[in-house]
Design a protein around this motif. Sequence first.
Motif, PDB file in Angstrom:
ATOM      1  N   THR A 179      -1.799  -8.542  -4.385  1.00 43.10           N
ATOM      2  CA  THR A 179      -0.489  -7.621  -4.761  1.00 43.10           C
ATOM      3  C   THR A 179      -0.859  -6.526  -5.470  1.00 43.10           C
TER       4      THR A 179
ATOM      5  N   SER B 137      -3.785   0.517  -4.502  1.00 48.95           N
ATOM      6  CA  SER B 137      -4.455   1.277  -3.597  1.00 48.95           C
ATOM      7  C   SER B 137      -3.531   2.275  -2.874  1.00 48.95           C
ATOM      8  N   ARG B 138      -2.061   1.918  -2.665  1.00 49.69           N
ATOM      9  CA  ARG B 138      -1.234   2.707  -2.083  1.00 49.69           C
ATOM     10  C   ARG B 138      -0.763   3.663  -3.085  1.00 49.69           C
TER      11      ARG B 138
ATOM     12  N   LYS C 282      -3.767  -5.229  -5.992  1.00 47.36           N
ATOM     13  CA  LYS C 282      -4.819  -4.370  -5.584  1.00 47.36           C
ATOM     14  C   LYS C 282      -4.154  -3.352  -4.576  1.00 47.36           C
ATOM     15  N   SER C 283      -3.366  -4.066  -3.633  1.00 50.20           N
ATOM     16  CA  SER C 283      -2.430  -3.205  -2.851  1.00 50.20           C
ATOM     17  C   SER C 283      -1.683  -2.248  -3.297  1.00 50.20           C
ATOM     18  N   ARG C 284      -0.871  -2.656  -4.272  1.00 50.77           N
ATOM     19  CA  ARG C 284       0.163  -1.461  -5.041  1.00 50.77           C
ATOM     20  C   ARG C 284      -0.884  -0.302  -5.446  1.00 50.77           C
TER      21      ARG C 284
ATOM     22  N   GLN D  27       4.382   0.626  -8.092  1.00 51.83           N
ATOM     23  CA  GLN D  27       2.956   1.106  -7.716  1.00 51.83           C
ATOM     24  C   GLN D  27       2.806   1.800  -8.961  1.00 51.83           C
TER      25      GLN D  27
END
Length: 261
Positions: A216, A222-223, A218-220, A189
């Motif tokens: 993947t 965002s988190r 984008k998700s990392r 991340q």
Amino acid sequence: MDVRKPGMAQSPQPAEADGQSLERPAKGGIPEAVRVHLGAELRAVYACIVAEDQPPALLDLIARLTHASAGRGDAAYAAFSADLLTALPGLRAFALSLAINPAMADDLVQETLLRAWQNRHRFEPGSNLMAWLCTILRNHFYTECRKRKREVEDADGAMAAQVAAPASQEASSDLKRVWQHLGKLPPSQREALILVAAQGMTYEAAAELIGCQVGTMKSRVSRARSSLVGFLGMEVRPKAPLGQIAADSLEPAAMQVGLGA
């Protein structure tokens, strides 16, 4: 690490002039004002790291590699070593974003330089050297992580505190806090957030560099962004009714975005 311009952070995109856009919650529930402020802090932290003096041991390594091949009379060797020297600040910043611990980061860079030199015949002149170097570095980093059967994570920020804008007298306490809390994020991340938010890379370019799907990436990001906002205690403090806050009223020291204790 900017894979397009080694050692140089890309200029941030200007915030929208519409005051409503700065108060509108972005995807994931984070208001745009918070995203803008956090991005500015990350870029500032990265700039401090890139600007610091490089470790003498790494500079000496490049000099020794260059000297060892000087007698061959090949201009390509000299050009490659010069390119390594230019890439060094950005490469070390990328290593720090993964390892956090400065000694570990320098070991990663040293190993990357050695491997790059040994395999320089595989590098195509004119292609993206920084991307090639970063691929070597991160592959080695995760190989070492698997060997240890653990993921390097600085849960309390103690390691990160050692390298928070270490050589910059201009670094504010806020910047140091940002770097310390970055150390609490998982490396996957952390590197995603640095590439996209600090370097200004597109999700597509960052995903290609790391070797994952765009979704993947984008998700990392965002988190990572949500976690960092929580760690920093950032919140929106409107000084005026929603929709009436002008973009130019958002200043670093007195923004609607506050850094909690």
